[in-house]
Design a protein around this motif. Structure first.
Motif, PDB file in Angstrom:
ATOM      1  N   PRO A 167     -33.823  -3.502  20.512  1.00  0.00           N
ATOM      2  CA  PRO A 167     -34.784  -4.204  20.379  1.00  0.00           C
ATOM      3  C   PRO A 167     -34.614  -5.250  18.684  1.00  0.00           C
ATOM      4  O   PRO A 167     -34.931  -4.109  17.563  1.00  0.00           O
ATOM      5  CB  PRO A 167     -36.520  -3.313  20.521  1.00  0.00           C
ATOM      6  N   LEU A 168     -35.926  -6.600  19.178  1.00  0.00           N
ATOM      7  CA  LEU A 168     -35.912  -7.470  17.897  1.00  0.00           C
ATOM      8  C   LEU A 168     -37.610  -6.946  16.724  1.00  0.00           C
ATOM      9  O   LEU A 168     -37.142  -6.836  15.492  1.00  0.00           O
ATOM     10  CB  LEU A 168     -35.961  -8.882  17.984  1.00  0.00           C
ATOM     11  N   SER A 169     -37.561  -5.654  17.307  1.00  0.00           N
ATOM     12  CA  SER A 169     -38.746  -5.006  16.671  1.00  0.00           C
ATOM     13  C   SER A 169     -37.768  -3.678  15.508  1.00  0.00           C
ATOM     14  O   SER A 169     -38.213  -3.686  14.413  1.00  0.00           O
ATOM     15  CB  SER A 169     -39.690  -4.388  17.115  1.00  0.00           C
ATOM     16  N   CYS A 170     -36.646  -3.611  15.424  1.00  0.00           N
ATOM     17  CA  CYS A 170     -35.985  -2.904  14.829  1.00  0.00           C
ATOM     18  C   CYS A 170     -35.583  -3.550  13.281  1.00  0.00           C
ATOM     19  O   CYS A 170     -34.485  -3.412  12.426  1.00  0.00           O
ATOM     20  CB  CYS A 170     -34.237  -2.540  15.525  1.00  0.00           C
ATOM     21  N   CYS A 171     -35.682  -5.280  13.976  1.00  0.00           N
ATOM     22  CA  CYS A 171     -34.887  -6.218  12.669  1.00  0.00           C
ATOM     23  C   CYS A 171     -36.440  -6.094  11.141  1.00  0.00           C
ATOM     24  O   CYS A 171     -36.824  -5.966  11.154  1.00  0.00           O
ATOM     25  CB  CYS A 171     -35.379  -7.673  12.755  1.00  0.00           C
ATOM     26  N   GLN A 172     -35.547  -5.814   9.952  1.00  0.00           N
ATOM     27  CA  GLN A 172     -36.036  -6.013   8.334  1.00  0.00           C
ATOM     28  C   GLN A 172     -36.584  -7.401   8.489  1.00  0.00           C
ATOM     29  O   GLN A 172     -36.805  -8.240   9.048  1.00  0.00           O
ATOM     30  CB  GLN A 172     -35.483  -5.935   7.466  1.00  0.00           C
ATOM     31  N   GLN A 173     -38.487  -6.376   8.494  1.00  0.00           N
ATOM     32  CA  GLN A 173     -38.830  -7.971   8.519  1.00  0.00           C
ATOM     33  C   GLN A 173     -38.923  -9.046   7.475  1.00  0.00           C
ATOM     34  O   GLN A 173     -39.051 -10.534   7.523  1.00  0.00           O
ATOM     35  CB  GLN A 173     -40.555  -7.485   7.618  1.00  0.00           C
ATOM     36  N   GLY A 174     -37.860  -9.105   6.391  1.00  0.00           N
ATOM     37  CA  GLY A 174     -37.373 -10.569   5.576  1.00  0.00           C
ATOM     38  C   GLY A 174     -36.928 -10.878   5.842  1.00  0.00           C
ATOM     39  O   GLY A 174     -36.004 -11.932   5.374  1.00  0.00           O
ATOM     40  N   VAL A 175     -35.961 -10.356   6.829  1.00  0.00           N
ATOM     41  CA  VAL A 175     -34.598 -10.879   7.090  1.00  0.00           C
ATOM     42  C   VAL A 175     -34.774 -12.203   8.269  1.00  0.00           C
ATOM     43  O   VAL A 175     -35.100 -11.791   9.428  1.00  0.00           O
ATOM     44  CB  VAL A 175     -33.078 -10.074   8.288  1.00  0.00           C
ATOM     45  N   LYS A 176     -34.185 -13.031   8.136  1.00  0.00           N
ATOM     46  CA  LYS A 176     -34.605 -14.641   9.260  1.00  0.00           C
ATOM     47  C   LYS A 176     -33.686 -14.585  10.075  1.00  0.00           C
ATOM     48  O   LYS A 176     -32.408 -14.135   9.661  1.00  0.00           O
ATOM     49  CB  LYS A 176     -34.583 -15.592   8.527  1.00  0.00           C
TER      50      LYS A 176
END
Length: 168
Positions: free
Chosen positions: A147-156
């Motif tokens: 899921p996209l909620s796993c992505c780091q917050q600073g990564v676009k």
């Protein structure tokens, strides 16, 4: 001290509401209730101690000392029990979390809680992102991603694909 404990107990109960799907055992909120009860008892004991000191009562001060010693013994006992049972609690929480992750479909309320948890705690899965590979959602989507909620917050432009684990 009683006011501080009251704040901590209320904060834990309020925080529990956000994670109640993971902590399906309703006894998980018991420590917070105990903290609130201890705060009330501490307030009463502090009042007894203040009154005994103000009146210079030997009996009152002796009662105050006995109560303080009982509280100290109870705190040591609680610490020992917490230390002894920490692995059992960890195992139980991880099992519950795995079952909630297994119900993830991206739409149901459990999915929202999983996404919220992963975003707030900056984590992915129970232990790491590889936990998603065993879920029904991962197998049904077939796109080799989490899921996209796993992505780091600073990564676009994070897609959640497992071939780019540095973004998770």
């Amino acid at each position: 001290a009683a006011a501080g404990l009251s704040y901590v107990g209320a904060y834990v109960i309020n925080t529990y509401k956000s994670y109640d799907n993971f902590l399906q055992d309703k006894y998980a909120v018991l420590p917070a209730v105990i903290i609130l009860c201890v705060a009330v008892v501490m307030f009463v004991i502090g009042l007894i101690g203040c009154c005994a000191t103000f009146r210079e009562s030997r009996v009152g001060l002796g009662l105050f000392l006995a109560i303080i010693l009982l509280i100290f013994i109870a705190e040591v006992s609680a610490f020992v029990l917490g230390f002894v049972y920490r692995e059992k609690v960890k195992t139980d929480v991880q099992g519950t979390m795995r079952s909630v992750f297994e119900q993830y479909d991206g739409k149901n309320p459990e999915s929202t809680v999983v996404d919220y948890l992963q975003e707030e705690l900056h984590c992915c899965g129970v232990k790491n992102y590889s936990d998603w590979t065993t879920t029904q959602w991962f197998n049904s989507t077939g796109n080799n991603s989490v899921p996209l909620s796993c992505c780091q917050q600073g990564v676009k432009n994070c897609t959640g694909h497992l071939d780019q684990p540095q973004e998770l």
